[in-house]
Design a protein around this motif. Structure first.
Motif, PDB file in Angstrom:
ATOM      1  N   ILE A   1       0.754  -1.096  -0.018  1.00  0.00           N
ATOM      2  CA  ILE A   1      -0.042  -0.109   0.050  1.00  0.00           C
ATOM      3  C   ILE A   1       0.948   1.311   0.140  1.00  0.00           C
ATOM      4  CG2 ILE A   1      -1.773   1.210   1.366  1.00  0.00           C
ATOM      5  CD1 ILE A   1      -3.182  -1.756   0.185  1.00  0.00           C
ATOM      6  N   ASN A   2       0.659   2.170  -0.979  1.00  0.00           N
ATOM      7  CA  ASN A   2       1.649   3.339  -1.549  1.00  0.00           C
ATOM      8  C   ASN A   2       0.783   4.455  -0.773  1.00  0.00           C
ATOM      9  OD1 ASN A   2       3.961   1.960  -2.468  1.00  0.00           O
ATOM     10  ND2 ASN A   2       2.736   1.510  -4.363  1.00  0.00           N
ATOM     11  N   ASP A   3      -0.895   4.038   0.206  1.00  0.00           N
ATOM     12  CA  ASP A   3      -1.308   5.522   0.457  1.00  0.00           C
ATOM     13  C   ASP A   3      -0.029   6.210   1.714  1.00  0.00           C
ATOM     14  OD1 ASP A   3      -2.549   4.675  -0.894  1.00  0.00           O
ATOM     15  OD2 ASP A   3      -4.317   4.298   0.513  1.00  0.00           O
ATOM     16  N   LYS A   4      -0.027   7.593   1.923  1.00  0.00           N
ATOM     17  CA  LYS A   4       1.013   8.335   3.154  1.00  0.00           C
ATOM     18  C   LYS A   4       0.597   7.654   3.903  1.00  0.00           C
ATOM     19  CE  LYS A   4       1.632  12.981   4.122  1.00  0.00           C
ATOM     20  NZ  LYS A   4       1.515  14.374   4.006  1.00  0.00           N
ATOM     21  N   GLY A   5       1.311   7.350   5.153  1.00  0.00           N
ATOM     22  CA  GLY A   5       1.316   6.987   6.509  1.00  0.00           C
ATOM     23  C   GLY A   5       0.957   5.338   6.966  1.00  0.00           C
ATOM     24  N   TYR A   6       1.083   4.798   5.648  1.00  0.00           N
ATOM     25  CA  TYR A   6       0.944   3.784   5.788  1.00  0.00           C
ATOM     26  C   TYR A   6       2.009   2.649   6.522  1.00  0.00           C
ATOM     27  CZ  TYR A   6      -2.177  -0.917   5.408  1.00  0.00           C
ATOM     28  OH  TYR A   6      -2.286  -2.608   5.492  1.00  0.00           O
ATOM     29  N   VAL A   7       2.133   2.570   7.675  1.00  0.00           N
ATOM     30  CA  VAL A   7       3.397   1.725   7.765  1.00  0.00           C
ATOM     31  C   VAL A   7       4.023   0.173   7.350  1.00  0.00           C
ATOM     32  CG1 VAL A   7       4.269   3.779   8.759  1.00  0.00           C
ATOM     33  CG2 VAL A   7       3.180   1.644  10.665  1.00  0.00           C
ATOM     34  N   GLU A   8       2.823  -0.589   6.945  1.00  0.00           N
ATOM     35  CA  GLU A   8       2.991  -2.033   7.613  1.00  0.00           C
ATOM     36  C   GLU A   8       3.201  -2.255   5.601  1.00  0.00           C
ATOM     37  OE1 GLU A   8       3.401  -5.435   6.773  1.00  0.00           O
ATOM     38  OE2 GLU A   8       1.017  -5.156   6.144  1.00  0.00           O
TER      39      GLU A   8
ATOM     40  N   MET B   1     -11.594  -5.450  -6.707  1.00  0.00           N
ATOM     41  CA  MET B   1     -10.835  -4.209  -7.038  1.00  0.00           C
ATOM     42  C   MET B   1     -10.270  -4.028  -8.394  1.00  0.00           C
ATOM     43  SD  MET B   1     -11.858  -2.142  -4.165  1.00  0.00           S
ATOM     44  CE  MET B   1     -10.363  -0.900  -4.822  1.00  0.00           C
ATOM     45  N   PRO B   2      -9.641  -2.412  -8.903  1.00  0.00           N
ATOM     46  CA  PRO B   2      -8.456  -3.145  -9.571  1.00  0.00           C
ATOM     47  C   PRO B   2      -7.245  -2.780  -8.998  1.00  0.00           C
ATOM     48  CG  PRO B   2     -11.034  -0.883 -10.369  1.00  0.00           C
ATOM     49  CD  PRO B   2     -10.658  -1.529  -9.017  1.00  0.00           C
ATOM     50  N   GLU B   3      -6.461  -2.796 -10.242  1.00  0.00           N
ATOM     51  CA  GLU B   3      -5.408  -3.068 -10.453  1.00  0.00           C
ATOM     52  C   GLU B   3      -4.484  -1.571  -9.422  1.00  0.00           C
ATOM     53  OE1 GLU B   3      -2.079  -4.815  -9.367  1.00  0.00           O
ATOM     54  OE2 GLU B   3      -3.757  -6.417  -9.926  1.00  0.00           O
ATOM     55  N   GLY B   4      -4.010  -1.802  -8.403  1.00  0.00           N
ATOM     56  CA  GLY B   4      -3.148  -0.047  -7.710  1.00  0.00           C
ATOM     57  C   GLY B   4      -4.203   0.839  -6.645  1.00  0.00           C
ATOM     58  N   LYS B   5      -5.389   0.250  -6.675  1.00  0.00           N
ATOM     59  CA  LYS B   5      -6.869   0.921  -6.404  1.00  0.00           C
ATOM     60  C   LYS B   5      -7.531   0.209  -4.767  1.00  0.00           C
ATOM     61  CE  LYS B   5      -7.620   3.454  -9.884  1.00  0.00           C
ATOM     62  NZ  LYS B   5      -7.209   5.581  -8.971  1.00  0.00           N
ATOM     63  N   SER B   6      -7.206   0.814  -4.161  1.00  0.00           N
ATOM     64  CA  SER B   6      -7.497   0.841  -2.177  1.00  0.00           C
ATOM     65  C   SER B   6      -8.919   1.129  -1.740  1.00  0.00           C
ATOM     66  CB  SER B   6      -6.701   0.983  -1.568  1.00  0.00           C
ATOM     67  OG  SER B   6      -5.262   0.910  -1.604  1.00  0.00           O
ATOM     68  N   LEU B   7      -9.768   0.586  -1.045  1.00  0.00           N
ATOM     69  CA  LEU B   7     -11.003   0.972  -0.555  1.00  0.00           C
ATOM     70  C   LEU B   7     -10.913   0.922   0.766  1.00  0.00           C
ATOM     71  CD1 LEU B   7     -14.296   1.310  -1.428  1.00  0.00           C
ATOM     72  CD2 LEU B   7     -14.346  -1.167  -0.860  1.00  0.00           C
ATOM     73  N   TYR B   8     -11.421   2.555   1.328  1.00  0.00           N
ATOM     74  CA  TYR B   8     -11.312   2.844   2.565  1.00  0.00           C
ATOM     75  C   TYR B   8     -12.672   2.832   3.149  1.00  0.00           C
ATOM     76  CZ  TYR B   8      -6.568   2.980   2.763  1.00  0.00           C
ATOM     77  OH  TYR B   8      -5.301   3.279   2.266  1.00  0.00           O
ATOM     78  N   PRO B   9     -13.582   1.809   4.381  1.00  0.00           N
ATOM     79  CA  PRO B   9     -14.836   2.353   4.361  1.00  0.00           C
ATOM     80  C   PRO B   9     -14.759   3.704   5.380  1.00  0.00           C
ATOM     81  CG  PRO B   9     -13.003   1.261   6.306  1.00  0.00           C
ATOM     82  CD  PRO B   9     -12.612   1.007   4.456  1.00  0.00           C
TER      83      PRO B   9
ATOM     84  N   ASP C   1     -11.884  -0.427  11.164  1.00  0.00           N
ATOM     85  CA  ASP C   1     -10.786   1.136  11.712  1.00  0.00           C
ATOM     86  C   ASP C   1     -11.400   1.714   9.873  1.00  0.00           C
ATOM     87  OD1 ASP C   1      -9.149  -0.054  10.215  1.00  0.00           O
ATOM     88  OD2 ASP C   1      -7.943  -0.587  11.379  1.00  0.00           O
ATOM     89  N   THR C   2     -10.440   2.577  10.090  1.00  0.00           N
ATOM     90  CA  THR C   2     -10.052   3.165   8.568  1.00  0.00           C
ATOM     91  C   THR C   2      -9.675   3.810   7.538  1.00  0.00           C
ATOM     92  OG1 THR C   2      -9.868   5.561  10.043  1.00  0.00           O
ATOM     93  CG2 THR C   2     -12.653   5.035   9.740  1.00  0.00           C
ATOM     94  N   PHE C   3      -8.475   3.013   8.563  1.00  0.00           N
ATOM     95  CA  PHE C   3      -6.992   2.185   7.921  1.00  0.00           C
ATOM     96  C   PHE C   3      -6.598   1.629   7.414  1.00  0.00           C
ATOM     97  CE2 PHE C   3      -6.269   2.522  12.399  1.00  0.00           C
ATOM     98  CZ  PHE C   3      -6.156   1.410  12.555  1.00  0.00           C
ATOM     99  N   THR C   4      -7.761   0.066   7.789  1.00  0.00           N
ATOM    100  CA  THR C   4      -6.775  -0.916   6.344  1.00  0.00           C
ATOM    101  C   THR C   4      -7.788  -1.131   5.545  1.00  0.00           C
ATOM    102  OG1 THR C   4      -7.285  -1.964   8.716  1.00  0.00           O
ATOM    103  CG2 THR C   4      -7.299  -3.465   6.936  1.00  0.00           C
ATOM    104  N   PRO C   5      -7.645  -1.011   4.641  1.00  0.00           N
ATOM    105  CA  PRO C   5      -7.967  -1.085   2.903  1.00  0.00           C
ATOM    106  C   PRO C   5      -7.982  -1.803   2.474  1.00  0.00           C
ATOM    107  CG  PRO C   5      -5.485  -0.608   2.120  1.00  0.00           C
ATOM    108  CD  PRO C   5      -6.362  -1.133   3.948  1.00  0.00           C
ATOM    109  N   ILE C   6      -8.939  -2.245   1.370  1.00  0.00           N
ATOM    110  CA  ILE C   6      -9.644  -3.701   0.752  1.00  0.00           C
ATOM    111  C   ILE C   6      -8.829  -3.370  -0.886  1.00  0.00           C
ATOM    112  CG2 ILE C   6     -11.278  -4.958  -1.173  1.00  0.00           C
ATOM    113  CD1 ILE C   6     -11.660  -5.715   1.655  1.00  0.00           C
ATOM    114  N   ASN C   7      -8.052  -3.725  -0.891  1.00  0.00           N
ATOM    115  CA  ASN C   7      -7.132  -3.949  -2.519  1.00  0.00           C
ATOM    116  C   ASN C   7      -7.369  -4.797  -3.008  1.00  0.00           C
ATOM    117  OD1 ASN C   7      -4.709  -5.009  -2.206  1.00  0.00           O
ATOM    118  ND2 ASN C   7      -4.700  -3.257  -0.415  1.00  0.00           N
ATOM    119  N   ARG C   8      -6.747  -5.495  -4.324  1.00  0.00           N
ATOM    120  CA  ARG C   8      -6.723  -6.567  -5.478  1.00  0.00           C
ATOM    121  C   ARG C   8      -6.160  -7.597  -3.881  1.00  0.00           C
ATOM    122  NH1 ARG C   8      -8.072  -8.448 -10.160  1.00  0.00           N
ATOM    123  NH2 ARG C   8      -9.029  -7.279 -10.326  1.00  0.00           N
TER     124      ARG C   8
END
Length: 752
Positions: free
Chosen positions: A260-267, A317-325, A350-357
């Motif tokens: 996950i390349n989103d800012k702040g995603y440390v995992e 989910m499309p490649e490279g996209k993330s879905l957050y609740p 929570d609001t920071f664990t995304p769904i992605n492909r």
């Protein structure tokens, strides 16, 4: 490829099977061996000091779970010697060199234990002591083999004296000084010989015989027979260092697809690379490829709804996209939302664990890694490490969150619980809310978490001290929430507390949910543990001596991540090896025993299981025990039978049955006192006996009588009564059968 493996117990399925084969080898190769001695091997592994020796069993395997040979080594740590009890090879592999490999492993173990010498018996190669020519040649071959290592018979003693005058071919006592070429002292050998004769041969050696043999060792130092088969300069006294058993590490080979390349995603994937870089340099680990496991391993831990949702939502989910609740509805199982972003909130916490492909395939592979590590331990390893991401301990049975999709630790713990009681020890900075929720109503898996207090630390709504489990699980969940500022010393105080609870639970397996985020400077935590603290934590956990599966959870300061992980495993590995090499009695008495004084319907089955589990009672005696419970249920006080039931966090661990003796003024009979094998020697028997005596005294009783068998099997029972103030008042010879008398004890309660 030949593998020599140490078997620590007879609990694991693989150990049970290989122990069965060991017994068959003994029966086939040594047909005169007493069947009781053969059957006692497993008990000696469980209870190493019953004979006052620690039993160490090695098996040689050329094919998985096929035993080609074995060696049993007895260790006396106080007198500092080892005794090779058995070394045997299957008939098909008799000339394959397996005997040499096993003997060298025995020497390595003895040297690592730092003993003064290794003793064993070998049948004589001299006509003076053995008049059977057909076996002299075989005996000579054995002694020639041992001479290669400098091991030779001790001479000028009466050790070869037959116990029965008509016997022949009494064995030599052979001494191997390992790397010490000097003969041992008379004092040391006398103590060792007495220990062997009195403990190993207690049923056949009279005290007079033992004294005669021991006193015959007069040379100081004792004399070893001169070399007969090997030139002294050829004999090798060197002992190779015992290699440390490598830790199996199972790396999630698909972890990096979940990036996950989103800012702040440390995992991020760098976490695994940072740890693996340090592990690879150590030589302490061997990589095991993860195996695939079917989805039915997930279903006891996670709902089919959650599993299905994650699989389908990630695939959509499309490649490279993330879905957050962005919304979290009140969950109504009958009316789940249809909007994707809302549905994500239905399953997420929570609001920071995304769904992605790639979330599902990466998380699913992490589950495979955890189960592979569990199987490595089930197959005999002491430590296995699932180095995985995404982590798992925040994933609940029906929800994901906290970077976690499937609860890897919970899946492994449930899997292992099918083979024995299991503990999940969560040492991540954040509370393992998912693990707690999954096992909250179960008593076969103890869940423990040391974490930042939920008043300031994620996940905020769980992890409070008062959360102790519900129903059957009451008392089997332990939370230790700690303040914002914690250093290594404060952490170890908390860890010591939970390890005492682990010991009381007496598990077969330990699952460590390893969080490295208690480290100083971790971006998700507030504590300040250093590398040396992780090593000390590993030592404390390893001192339990349990088969251990470590599963990676959090830890996000990548600069120190690998060093902290390596130091933890260094401490863990060294402590487990130290445990294996040492005398390790239970460190503390059992705390938290609860008594009740009326039996319940469920006790019919529980008492039967407990009495059977002890191994002391016949089927008929177990039936009698159940009948007494039934009478008490039906007739109450009129039955004449009173019970005290001892439970440890809901588990029946002991009970007594007693009653007034008819036609006496104040005498009472103690009909039954039974203690679960897992709790014997830990103060439970003494405690419930005191409770029983108090109940009898409070009811006006003055004397309590107890009887038991005169057989050797009941020596510990007789010692138990005598150590608790009971005096033998009569012996009825042959009461139960020939040479099986009835011993009656009495205690005057008014004199206490």
């Amino acid at each position: 490829m030949l593998r020599v493996r140490r078997i620590y117990d007879d609990a694991l399925p693989v150990n049970k099977e290989e122990l069965r084969q060991v017994k068959e080898i003994l029966r086939s190769r040594f047909s005169v061996t007493d069947e009781k001695e053969i059957e006692s091997i497993g008990e000696k592994l469980r209870n190493p000091f019953k004979q006052r020796f620690r039993t160490i069993l090695f098996v040689a395997e050329s094919v998985k779970e096929r035993v080609d040979g074995f060696a049993i080594l007895l260790h006396e740590p106080l007198l500092s010697f080892t005794y090779l009890d058995w070394i045997a090879i299957t008939a098909k592999r008799a000339s394959s060199g397996i005997g040499s490999v096993l003997y060298e492993r025995v020497r390595q173990e003895s040297a690592a234990l730092k003993v003064k010498g290794l003793f064993f018996e070998c049948l004589p190669d001299s006509e003076t002591f053995c008049s059977e020519p057909e076996i002299l040649q075989e005996n000579s071959a054995r002694l020639r083999f041992y001479e290669q290592y400098g091991a030779r018979p001790i001479v000028n003693t009466a050790y070869e004296t037959p116990i029965n005058p008509d016997d022949s071919c009494a064995p030599f006592l052979v001494y191997d000084g390992l790397e010490n070429k000097k003969p041992p002292s008379k004092t040391f050998v006398r103590k060792a010989v007495r220990a062997v004769l009195e403990r190993k041969y207690s049923d056949i050696c009279s005290p007079e015989y033992v004294d005669t043999v021991v006193s015959s060792f007069n040379d100081d130092p004792v004399q070893l027979r001169p070399f007969l088969y090997v030139k002294p300069e050829v004999a090798s006294n060197t002992v190779e260092s015992r290699s440390t058993e490598q830790i199996a590490v199972v790396v999630n080979d698909r972890h990096d697809i979940h990036h996950i390349n989103d800012k702040g995603y440390v995992e991020s994937p760098v976490r695994v690379r940072s740890i693996l870089k340090e592990l690879d340099k150590s030589g302490l680990f061997v990589q095991i490829k993860p195996r695939h496991y079917a989805n039915h391993h997930l279903h006891p831990v996670h709902t089919s709804d959650l599993v299905g949702y994650l699989k389908n939502a990630c695939a959509d989910m499309p490649e490279g996209k993330s879905l957050y609740p962005y919304i979290f509805p009140i969950r109504n199982k009958m009316r789940p939302p249809k909007e994707k972003s809302v549905l994500a909130g239905y399953y997420c916490i929570d609001t920071f664990t995304p769904i992605n492909r790639n979330a599902y395939p990466a998380a699913r592979r992490a589950v495979d890694c955890a189960l592979t590590a569990a199987d490595e331990v089930l197959n005999g390893r002491r430590i296995a490490y699932a180095l995985v991401r995404p982590p798992g301990h925040h994933a609940e049975s029906g929800a994901f969150g906290g970077f976690c999709y499937f609860n890897n630790s919970a899946v492994a713990a449930h899997y292992l619980s099918g083979y024995g009681r299991t503990v999940v020890l969560d040492i991540d900075y954040h509370h393992g809310n998912g693990t707690q929720e999954i096992f909250y109503r179960r008593d076969d898996v103890l869940t423990i978490s040391i974490h930042g207090h939920p008043s300031f630390a994620y996940p905020y709504f769980s992890g409070f001290e008062e959360e102790k489990g519900e129903g059957e699980g009451e008392g089997f969940n332990l939370n230790i929430p700690l303040p914002e500022s914690v250093d290594g010393v404060k952490y170890r105080r908390a860890l010591q507390k939970v390890l005492e609870r682990v010991e009381a639970f007496n598990p077969a397996f330990l699952v460590v949910a390893l969080g490295l985020d208690p480290a100083k400077g971790d971006p998700t935590g507030t504590w300040s543990l250093l590398a040396k603290d992780f090593q000390e934590n590993g030592k404390m956990i390893g001192a339990l001596g349990l088969p251990t599966i470590v599963i990676q959870e959090g830890g996000y300061k990548t600069r120190t991540l690998g060093i902290n992980a390596m130091r933890f495993f260094k401490g863990l590995s060294l402590a487990i090896q130290r445990w294996a090499d040492s005398r390790h009695p239970v460190k503390s008495k059992i705390q938290g025993i609860a008594y009740r004084y009326e039996v319940e319907e469920a006790d019919l089955e529980r008492v039967a299981k407990l009495a059977s589990r002890t191994g002391f009672f016949s089927a008929e005696e177990v039936d009698v025990a159940v009948e007494l419970v039934q009478e008490r249920l039906e007739k109450g006080d009129a039955s004449g039978y009173n019970f005290i039931i001892a439970e440890h966090y809901g588990r029946l661990v002991s009970y007594t049955c007693y009653g007034a003796i008819p036609c006496t003024q104040s005498g009472h009979d103690l009909y039954w006192i039974v203690v679960h094998p897992d709790y014997q020697g830990r103060g439970v028997g003494k405690s419930i006996l005191k409770e029983t005596e108090h109940a009898i005294r409070s009811g006006g009783g003055e004397r309590i009588y107890a009887d038991t068998s005169q057989r050797l099997q009941y020596a510990s029972t007789r010692a138990f009564y005598e150590n608790n103030g009971y005096l033998q008042v009569s012996l009825l010879p042959d009461f139960y059968g020939p040479d099986d008398g009835k011993v009656v004890y009495c205690k005057n309660l008014l004199k206490q």
